[in-house]
Design a protein around this motif. Structure first.
Motif, PDB file in Angstrom:
ATOM      1  N   UNK A  48      77.195  22.534  72.103  1.00  0.00           N
ATOM      2  CA  UNK A  48      78.129  21.794  71.267  1.00  0.00           C
ATOM      3  C   UNK A  48      77.641  21.687  69.838  1.00  0.00           C
ATOM      4  N   UNK A  49      76.345  21.430  69.659  1.00  0.00           N
ATOM      5  CA  UNK A  49      75.775  21.340  68.321  1.00  0.00           C
ATOM      6  C   UNK A  49      75.927  22.665  67.583  1.00  0.00           C
ATOM      7  N   UNK A  50      75.648  23.781  68.264  1.00  0.00           N
ATOM      8  CA  UNK A  50      75.729  25.083  67.602  1.00  0.00           C
ATOM      9  C   UNK A  50      77.173  25.450  67.250  1.00  0.00           C
ATOM     10  N   UNK A  51      78.117  25.025  68.072  1.00  0.00           N
ATOM     11  CA  UNK A  51      79.531  25.248  67.727  1.00  0.00           C
ATOM     12  C   UNK A  51      79.887  24.510  66.442  1.00  0.00           C
ATOM     13  N   UNK A  52      79.396  23.286  66.303  1.00  0.00           N
ATOM     14  CA  UNK A  52      79.646  22.506  65.088  1.00  0.00           C
ATOM     15  C   UNK A  52      78.924  23.121  63.883  1.00  0.00           C
ATOM     16  N   UNK A  53      77.720  23.647  64.099  1.00  0.00           N
ATOM     17  CA  UNK A  53      76.988  24.304  63.008  1.00  0.00           C
ATOM     18  C   UNK A  53      77.773  25.502  62.493  1.00  0.00           C
ATOM     19  N   UNK A  54      78.255  26.342  63.398  1.00  0.00           N
ATOM     20  CA  UNK A  54      79.023  27.527  62.974  1.00  0.00           C
ATOM     21  C   UNK A  54      80.320  27.115  62.283  1.00  0.00           C
ATOM     22  N   UNK A  55      80.968  26.069  62.803  1.00  0.00           N
ATOM     23  CA  UNK A  55      82.215  25.608  62.177  1.00  0.00           C
ATOM     24  C   UNK A  55      81.935  25.043  60.795  1.00  0.00           C
ATOM     25  N   UNK A  56      80.826  24.330  60.636  1.00  0.00           N
ATOM     26  CA  UNK A  56      80.491  23.792  59.326  1.00  0.00           C
ATOM     27  C   UNK A  56      80.193  24.878  58.318  1.00  0.00           C
ATOM     28  N   UNK A  57      79.636  25.992  58.776  1.00  0.00           N
ATOM     29  CA  UNK A  57      79.316  27.072  57.838  1.00  0.00           C
ATOM     30  C   UNK A  57      80.526  27.951  57.544  1.00  0.00           C
ATOM     31  N   UNK A  58      81.163  28.455  58.588  1.00  0.00           N
ATOM     32  CA  UNK A  58      82.211  29.455  58.381  1.00  0.00           C
ATOM     33  C   UNK A  58      83.616  28.890  58.424  1.00  0.00           C
ATOM     34  N   UNK A  59      83.794  27.694  59.002  1.00  0.00           N
ATOM     35  CA  UNK A  59      85.130  27.125  59.116  1.00  0.00           C
ATOM     36  C   UNK A  59      85.966  27.914  60.113  1.00  0.00           C
TER      37      UNK A  59
END
Length: 254
Positions: free
Chosen positions: A208-219
Motif C-alpha cells: 500500500x505504501x509503495x502504491x502511494x509512493x508511485x501515485x505521488x510521483x507519477x500521478x
C-alpha cells in the motif's frame, strides 16, 4: 504497554542519545550519507541512452525510495532494538518517566530522520541527474513516506522480539526484505503481475505504501486505488501496533 502518550521533550532527548550513537559509528554514517548519491550515479549510468528512459527513471527512483525505507528504517532498527534490549538499556529506560511509546519512538527517531533525508536527496538529485520530472503530488509522496516509516519502525520493534542477537538480525529481517523487494511493487508494479499473484502481493505490508509512493510521483492513480492502498497501509499499521503492544520484549532473551 504503559501508555500511548508522547512528551516532545523526552522524545527529543531519547532521539538525541540514539543520534549520538549513530554519529559515533562512522562506517554506518558514511554509508548513510553516500548511499543516495551512489544510487543516483548507478541509476544514471544504467539508464543513460535507454529507450523510455524517463519512465524507467521514475520507476527506478520510486523503487529506490522503497529500498531506503527497508534498509535504513527496517534493517537497521531491528539491530538497534535488539542491541538496546540485550544491553538492558530498554529496561532501565522503562523504570524512568519515559512511556513505552516514547522509548520505542525515540529509538526509531534518528533512523526515521535519516531515511527522510536520504529520500529527499534521492528525489531531488535523482530527478535532476536523470532528467526526470519532479513528483506530481509531493504531499502524497511525503504522506506515503511517513506511513512507510511508521509501519516499518513498528515492524522492526515486533521482529526484534523474535531476534536473539544483533548477529541474527540479518536473518530475521530477510523475509520482509525479500517480500517487499519481490512482491510490493518496488520495481515491478503489482498490477503488471498475473491476477492472483498481483492480488496477493497487494496485501503485503509495504504494498500500500509503495502504491502511494508511485501515485505521488507519477500521478494518474484513481481514487479507488489510492483509497485501497491507504486502507492497506493503515490496516498493517494497526496490526503492527497491536502486535508490538502484545509481544515486544523489554528484557534480554534467555
Amino acid at each position: 504497554m504503559n501508555t500511548l502518550s508522547l512528551n516532545p521533550g523526552r522524545l527529543t532527548a531519547l532521539g538525541r542519545s540514539e543520534l549520538t550513537l549513530l554519529v559515533r559509528n562512522r562506517a554506518t554514517l558514511s554509508l548513510a550519507v553516500l548511499m543516495p548519491l551512489l544510487m543516483v550515479f548507478l541509476l544514471r549510468s544504467s539508464l543513460s541512452g535507454a529507450e523510455g528512459a524517463e519512465a524507467l527513471g521514475e520507476t527506478t527512483l520510486t523503487g529506490g525510495i522503497g529500498m531506503v525505507l527497508i534498509l535504513v528504517v527496517h534493517m537497521s532498527l531491528v539491530s538497534a532494538y535488539v542491541a538496546r534490549r540485550e544491553e538492558l538499556v530498554l529496561k532501565r529506560l522503562r523504570t524512568g518517566e519515559a512511556t513505552d511509546l516514547e522509548i520505542i519512538a525515540g529509538t526509531a527517531l534518528p533512523a526515521a530522520v535519516l531515511a527522510f533525508g536520504q529520500i529527499t536527496v534521492l528525489t531531488v538529485a535523482g530527478a535532476t541527474a536523470m532528467d526526470v520530472r519532479m513528483p506530481r503530488n509531493p504531499l502524497l509522496l511525503v504522506v506515503a513516506v511517513l506511513a512507510g516509516i511508521v509501519l516499518l519502525a513498528g515492524m522492526s520493534a515486533l521482529i526484534s522480539s523474535f531476534t536473539r542477537t544483533v548477529e541474527t538480525a540479518g536473518l530475521t529481517t530477510l523475509p520482509l526484505f525479500l517480500a517487499t523487494v519481490l512482491g510490493s511493487g518496488l520495481f515491478v508494479p503489482t498490477d503488471s503481475m498475473p491476477d492472483l499473484a498481483g492480488s496477493l502481493c497487494e496485501l503485503l505490508p509495504l504494498s500500500g505504501v509503495m502504491t502511494l509512493v508511485r501515485a505521488g510521483w507519477s500521478g494518474g492513480s484513481t481514487g479507488g486505488d489510492l483509497l485501497g492502498a491507504g486502507l492497506t497501509a493503515l490496516a498493517w499499521i494497526m496490526i503492527t501496533v497491536f502486535s508490538v503492544r502484545r509481544w515486544f520484549r523489554w528484557e534480554p532473551r534467555r
